[in-house]
Design a protein around this motif. Structure first.
Motif, PDB file in Angstrom:
ATOM      1  N   ARG A  45      50.772  68.567  56.770  1.00  0.00           N
ATOM      2  CA  ARG A  45      51.032  67.159  56.408  1.00  0.00           C
ATOM      3  C   ARG A  45      50.621  66.175  57.500  1.00  0.00           C
ATOM      4  O   ARG A  45      50.105  65.102  57.213  1.00  0.00           O
ATOM      5  CB  ARG A  45      52.525  66.966  56.116  1.00  0.00           C
ATOM      6  N   PRO A  71      61.526  79.062  58.718  1.00  0.00           N
ATOM      7  CA  PRO A  71      62.472  79.138  59.845  1.00  0.00           C
ATOM      8  C   PRO A  71      63.275  80.432  59.733  1.00  0.00           C
ATOM      9  O   PRO A  71      63.565  80.881  58.615  1.00  0.00           O
ATOM     10  CB  PRO A  71      63.370  77.917  59.626  1.00  0.00           C
ATOM     11  N   PRO A  73      61.995  83.487  60.926  1.00  0.00           N
ATOM     12  CA  PRO A  73      60.820  84.144  60.332  1.00  0.00           C
ATOM     13  C   PRO A  73      61.092  85.587  59.906  1.00  0.00           C
ATOM     14  O   PRO A  73      61.850  86.302  60.537  1.00  0.00           O
ATOM     15  CB  PRO A  73      59.789  84.094  61.470  1.00  0.00           C
ATOM     16  N   GLY A  99      59.223  77.546  67.168  1.00  0.00           N
ATOM     17  CA  GLY A  99      59.601  78.877  67.616  1.00  0.00           C
ATOM     18  C   GLY A  99      59.399  79.932  66.537  1.00  0.00           C
ATOM     19  O   GLY A  99      58.985  81.057  66.830  1.00  0.00           O
ATOM     20  N   VAL A 101      57.164  80.033  64.071  1.00  0.00           N
ATOM     21  CA  VAL A 101      55.745  80.381  63.923  1.00  0.00           C
ATOM     22  C   VAL A 101      55.283  81.192  65.138  1.00  0.00           C
ATOM     23  O   VAL A 101      54.584  82.212  65.008  1.00  0.00           O
ATOM     24  CB  VAL A 101      54.883  79.101  63.764  1.00  0.00           C
ATOM     25  N   LYS A 106      53.720  86.327  67.622  1.00  0.00           N
ATOM     26  CA  LYS A 106      53.882  87.371  68.644  1.00  0.00           C
ATOM     27  C   LYS A 106      54.088  88.742  67.991  1.00  0.00           C
ATOM     28  O   LYS A 106      53.547  89.754  68.459  1.00  0.00           O
ATOM     29  CB  LYS A 106      55.086  87.045  69.531  1.00  0.00           C
ATOM     30  N   ALA A 141      62.471  73.364  71.570  1.00  0.00           N
ATOM     31  CA  ALA A 141      63.684  74.075  71.156  1.00  0.00           C
ATOM     32  C   ALA A 141      63.733  75.481  71.735  1.00  0.00           C
ATOM     33  O   ALA A 141      64.326  75.712  72.796  1.00  0.00           O
ATOM     34  CB  ALA A 141      63.776  74.137  69.625  1.00  0.00           C
ATOM     35  N   SER A 144      59.838  79.572  73.069  1.00  0.00           N
ATOM     36  CA  SER A 144      58.964  80.731  72.863  1.00  0.00           C
ATOM     37  C   SER A 144      57.570  80.496  73.441  1.00  0.00           C
ATOM     38  O   SER A 144      56.850  81.440  73.734  1.00  0.00           O
ATOM     39  CB  SER A 144      58.892  81.045  71.363  1.00  0.00           C
ATOM     40  N   SER A 147      58.059  82.072  76.783  1.00  0.00           N
ATOM     41  CA  SER A 147      58.960  83.226  76.951  1.00  0.00           C
ATOM     42  C   SER A 147      58.283  84.538  76.559  1.00  0.00           C
ATOM     43  O   SER A 147      57.311  84.543  75.807  1.00  0.00           O
ATOM     44  CB  SER A 147      60.232  83.052  76.095  1.00  0.00           C
ATOM     45  N   ASP A 149      59.628  86.674  74.613  1.00  0.00           N
ATOM     46  CA  ASP A 149      60.514  87.123  73.526  1.00  0.00           C
ATOM     47  C   ASP A 149      60.002  86.686  72.159  1.00  0.00           C
ATOM     48  O   ASP A 149      59.266  85.717  72.040  1.00  0.00           O
ATOM     49  CB  ASP A 149      61.920  86.526  73.696  1.00  0.00           C
ATOM     50  N   SER A 150      60.489  87.408  71.144  1.00  0.00           N
ATOM     51  CA  SER A 150      60.218  87.044  69.748  1.00  0.00           C
ATOM     52  C   SER A 150      61.429  87.481  68.939  1.00  0.00           C
ATOM     53  O   SER A 150      61.999  88.540  69.194  1.00  0.00           O
ATOM     54  CB  SER A 150      58.949  87.773  69.278  1.00  0.00           C
ATOM     55  N   LYS A 160      68.653  90.117  62.021  1.00  0.00           N
ATOM     56  CA  LYS A 160      67.843  89.266  62.906  1.00  0.00           C
ATOM     57  C   LYS A 160      67.914  89.850  64.310  1.00  0.00           C
ATOM     58  O   LYS A 160      69.001  89.933  64.883  1.00  0.00           O
ATOM     59  CB  LYS A 160      68.373  87.836  62.869  1.00  0.00           C
ATOM     60  N   LEU A 183      59.703  64.965  63.868  1.00  0.00           N
ATOM     61  CA  LEU A 183      60.919  65.765  63.621  1.00  0.00           C
ATOM     62  C   LEU A 183      62.073  64.869  63.188  1.00  0.00           C
ATOM     63  O   LEU A 183      62.241  63.767  63.710  1.00  0.00           O
ATOM     64  CB  LEU A 183      61.334  66.490  64.903  1.00  0.00           C
ATOM     65  N   GLN A 187      66.755  68.134  63.222  1.00  0.00           N
ATOM     66  CA  GLN A 187      65.972  69.192  63.876  1.00  0.00           C
ATOM     67  C   GLN A 187      65.850  68.928  65.375  1.00  0.00           C
ATOM     68  O   GLN A 187      65.851  69.858  66.176  1.00  0.00           O
ATOM     69  CB  GLN A 187      64.575  69.306  63.255  1.00  0.00           C
ATOM     70  N   HIS A 198      70.262  78.008  76.050  1.00  0.00           N
ATOM     71  CA  HIS A 198      69.467  78.895  76.923  1.00  0.00           C
ATOM     72  C   HIS A 198      69.884  78.722  78.386  1.00  0.00           C
ATOM     73  O   HIS A 198      69.841  79.667  79.171  1.00  0.00           O
ATOM     74  CB  HIS A 198      67.972  78.611  76.746  1.00  0.00           C
ATOM     75  N   HIS A 252      63.793  78.267  79.228  1.00  0.00           N
ATOM     76  CA  HIS A 252      63.730  79.632  78.691  1.00  0.00           C
ATOM     77  C   HIS A 252      62.587  80.494  79.217  1.00  0.00           C
ATOM     78  O   HIS A 252      62.445  81.643  78.791  1.00  0.00           O
ATOM     79  CB  HIS A 252      63.689  79.554  77.160  1.00  0.00           C
TER      80      HIS A 252
HETATM   81  O1  NZQ Z   1      57.583  75.049  58.817  1.00  0.00           O
HETATM   82  P1  NZQ Z   1      57.427  73.613  59.086  1.00  0.00           P
HETATM   83  O2  NZQ Z   1      56.998  72.835  57.908  1.00  0.00           O
HETATM   84  O3  NZQ Z   1      56.598  73.337  60.309  1.00  0.00           O
HETATM   85  O4  NZQ Z   1      58.923  73.033  59.391  1.00  0.00           O
HETATM   86  C1  NZQ Z   1      59.632  73.307  60.573  1.00  0.00           C
HETATM   87  C2  NZQ Z   1      60.955  73.984  60.263  1.00  0.00           C
HETATM   88  O5  NZQ Z   1      61.431  73.627  59.003  1.00  0.00           O
HETATM   89  C3  NZQ Z   1      60.078  72.014  61.183  1.00  0.00           C
HETATM   90  N1  NZQ Z   1      59.142  71.438  62.129  1.00  0.00           N
HETATM   91  C4  NZQ Z   1      58.617  72.014  63.233  1.00  0.00           C
HETATM   92  N2  NZQ Z   1      57.868  71.142  63.891  1.00  0.00           N
HETATM   93  C5  NZQ Z   1      57.878  69.976  63.186  1.00  0.00           C
HETATM   94  C6  NZQ Z   1      58.697  70.171  62.054  1.00  0.00           C
HETATM   95  N3  NZQ Z   1      58.928  69.182  61.165  1.00  0.00           N
HETATM   96  C7  NZQ Z   1      58.345  67.996  61.391  1.00  0.00           C
HETATM   97  N4  NZQ Z   1      57.576  67.733  62.466  1.00  0.00           N
HETATM   98  C8  NZQ Z   1      57.322  68.699  63.384  1.00  0.00           C
HETATM   99  N5  NZQ Z   1      56.581  68.417  64.457  1.00  0.00           N
HETATM  100  O6  NZQ Z   1      61.260  72.321  61.906  1.00  0.00           O
HETATM  101  C9  NZQ Z   1      61.906  73.412  61.281  1.00  0.00           C
HETATM  102  C10 NZQ Z   1      62.352  74.405  62.349  1.00  0.00           C
HETATM  103  O7  NZQ Z   1      61.241  75.040  62.936  1.00  0.00           O
HETATM  104  P2  NZQ Z   1      61.438  76.379  63.767  1.00  0.00           P
HETATM  105  O8  NZQ Z   1      60.120  76.833  64.232  1.00  0.00           O
HETATM  106  O9  NZQ Z   1      62.275  77.339  62.986  1.00  0.00           O
HETATM  107  O10 NZQ Z   1      62.341  75.848  65.000  1.00  0.00           O
HETATM  108  P3  NZQ Z   1      62.625  76.444  66.411  1.00  0.00           P
HETATM  109  O11 NZQ Z   1      61.540  76.139  67.349  1.00  0.00           O
HETATM  110  O12 NZQ Z   1      63.984  76.000  66.737  1.00  0.00           O
HETATM  111  O13 NZQ Z   1      62.625  78.033  66.241  1.00  0.00           O
HETATM  112  C11 NZQ Z   1      63.750  78.722  65.803  1.00  0.00           C
HETATM  113  C12 NZQ Z   1      63.518  80.215  65.839  1.00  0.00           C
HETATM  114  O14 NZQ Z   1      63.288  80.658  67.191  1.00  0.00           O
HETATM  115  C13 NZQ Z   1      64.184  81.751  67.483  1.00  0.00           C
HETATM  116  C14 NZQ Z   1      65.378  81.404  66.658  1.00  0.00           C
HETATM  117  O15 NZQ Z   1      66.262  82.485  66.489  1.00  0.00           O
HETATM  118  C15 NZQ Z   1      64.751  80.959  65.354  1.00  0.00           C
HETATM  119  O16 NZQ Z   1      64.397  82.062  64.554  1.00  0.00           O
HETATM  120  N6  NZQ Z   1      64.327  81.873  68.921  1.00  0.00           N
HETATM  121  C16 NZQ Z   1      63.279  82.338  69.633  1.00  0.00           C
HETATM  122  C17 NZQ Z   1      63.332  82.528  71.003  1.00  0.00           C
HETATM  123  C18 NZQ Z   1      62.172  83.061  71.739  1.00  0.00           C
HETATM  124  N7  NZQ Z   1      61.162  83.543  71.059  1.00  0.00           N
HETATM  125  O17 NZQ Z   1      62.141  83.084  72.989  1.00  0.00           O
HETATM  126  C19 NZQ Z   1      64.540  82.250  71.758  1.00  0.00           C
HETATM  127  C20 NZQ Z   1      65.544  81.452  71.027  1.00  0.00           C
HETATM  128  O18 NZQ Z   1      66.823  81.702  71.571  1.00  0.00           O
HETATM  129  C21 NZQ Z   1      65.601  81.659  69.555  1.00  0.00           C
HETATM  130  O19 NZQ Z   1      66.462  82.748  69.212  1.00  0.00           O
END
Ligand code: NZQ
Ligand code: ZN
Length: 391
Positions: A45, A71, A73, A99, A101, A106, A141, A144, A147, A149-150, A160, A183, A187, A198, A252
């Motif tokens: 978009r 979200p 994933p 995070g 995606v 990863k 947020a 990742s 980091s 991690d995944s 999860k 955002l 969010q 973290h 993180h």
């Molecule tokens: O899918 P889209 O349409 O992009 O929508 C996303 C989603 O609905 C939206 N969004 C993202 N960027 C946007 C936006 N909407 C408008 N404008 C933008 N610029 O936001 C929503 C949340 O996105 P998501 O990727 O899920 O958020 P976040 O970065 O918080 O990631 C959360 C995931 O990361 C894991 C969590 O458990 C969760 O599954 N974690 C990963 C870690 C790591 N890899 O190191 C550590 C963390 O502790 C965490 O556990």
């Protein structure tokens, strides 16, 4: 301070318009056939995906696409991505999103070159090898982007779990704060909460004499308390967004966590909530973390009093440090409410009757040994009590 090694080779390109360098950076880090991985629509978009594609084309990098990461994933899309990468001889995975995606990217990067089932990495096997991953981050947020991690949810049983390994650190991450201006306040607040979590997971430690990392964590918390509400109130505030974006990485990539033991029980307790109710990870943490603090603070009252004084501006009651510790926890909870986060299970749609199952899965699911947490070791009945404190 404990012994440690720290190797964080991610190349960061930070600032307005930096996503235009995506193609150049993929080439620089050895990619020629890319999987372009993205989420449910925001990157399409806003036109970001088109800009990234153009940059790849201009640099002569071929790509195949896989969108639709949700979200929290899921493993199903990871299996699909692995198949696609093998079929197309992909040699680089580029994540455009948050995070979720990046974590999905990863998982695909590790699974593509692994002969067994990628889920083994989420059952505790360390990731030693993966295709290189690059990221274009769209939300501050999870951290990742820097980091190792995944976190993926397996649909079968809605488990999860996280995987880890230095091979999972992105080779580059593009951080343009302007991309986060689309955002929603909700969010944005979820992201702020996750970053604070973290920092707290690392702050509450049994390791003594870790003043440098204590002070780094306190500094980042103070910055989040200042910048977070500014971004929630005014989504277009570039400077606030910029500070949040770098804070998320710093919180993180473990530069604040080296040389000390860490806790992580709140994350484990939260992951059960986002697995079962599909809530945002940050919102789940807003519910769990204050409850965890209330349950464990007696383990080290002075550490809780210290953060209350240094971060929340409470005055130290030397005659009754416990009251200072509790005032700090109350200030944290109040801050979360002020940025629009829920602090009760009902705010996530969670049900009291699920608590037994949630606590059991947190302690035993997917091969866990019946306890979680590095600062305080929690058993199933403790975890149940923490969920109950959040009712
Ligand atoms: O899918 P889209 O349409 O992009 O929508 C996303 C989603 O609905 C939206 N969004 C993202 N960027 C946007 C936006 N909407 C408008 N404008 C933008 N610029 O936001 C929503 C949340 O996105 P998501 O990727 O899920 O958020 P976040 O970065 O918080 O990631 C959360 C995931 O990361 C894991 C969590 O458990 C969760 O599954 N974690 C990963 C870690 C790591 N890899 O190191 C550590 C963390 O502790 C965490 O556990
Ligand atoms: Zn987190």
């Amino acid at each position: 301070m404990n012994n440690f090694t720290f190797y964080s080779p991610t190349y960061f390109a930070f600032g307005k318009g930096e996503e235009q360098r995506a193609g150049q950076l993929v080439k620089r880090f050895g990619g020629s056939r890319v999987l372009l991985h993205y989420g449910g629509g925001s990157a399409v978009r806003t036109g970001l995906l088109d800009r990234v594609k153009r940059s790849l084309e201009e640099n002569g990098v071929s790509f195949t696409q896989l969108g639709g990461v949700q979200p929290n994933p899921r493993s199903g899309l990871v299996y699909e991505g692995i198949e696609l990468c093998r079929r197309e001889n992909v040699d680089f995975v580029l994540a455009v999103g948050g995070g979720s995606v990046i974590d999905s990217a990863k998982a695909i990067a590790a699974g593509t070159i692994y002969e067994g089932d990628f889920w083994e990495f989420y059952q505790g096997k360390s990731v030693e090898k993966a295709l290189p991953v690059g990221t274009v981050l769209t939300i501050a947020a999870a951290g990742s982007e820097g980091s190792p991690d995944s976190v993926i949810t397996r649909e079968d049983g809605m488990l999860k779990r996280g995987a880890s390994g230095e091979a999972l650190r992105p080779v580059f991450s593009i951080l343009n704060p302007a991309l986060t201006q689309t955002l929603s306040p909700y969010q944005t607040a979820c992201g702020i909460t996750d970053m604070m979590a973290h920092l707290f997971e690392r702050y509450f430690t049994t390791t003594k004499e870790v003043e440098v990392t204590d002070r780094m964590i306190e500094g980042l918390l103070l910055a989040l308390i200042h910048e977070g509400p500014r971004a929630v109130a005014d989504p277009d505030n570039y400077e606030a967004r910029a500070n949040l974006m770098w804070a998320g990485m710093m919180a993180h990539n473990n530069s604040c966590g080296v040389g000390r033991n860490q806790d992580w029980a709140s994350h484990d307790i939260e992951h059960e909530l986002s697995a079962l109710y599909d809530c945002a990870h940050g919102a789940g943490l807003a519910v769990v973390f204050p409850a965890w603090m209330k349950y464990v603070y007696k383990k080290d009252v002075m550490r809780f009093a210290q953060v209350a004084v240094r971060v929340w501006g409470c005055s130290m009651d030397f005659a009754n440090p416990e009251s200072t510790a509790l005032a700090g926890i109350a200030a944290f909870e109040h801050f979360l409410t002020s940025i629009g986060m829920p602090t009760r299970l009902s705010g996530l749609g969670a049900r009291e009757e699920d608590i037994g199952k949630l606590a059991h899965t947190a302690c035993y699911g997917n091969g866990r040994q019946g306890h979680i947490g590095g600062f305080v070791c929690l058993q199933q009945q403790d975890v149940e009590q923490i969920y109950r404190l959040a009712l």
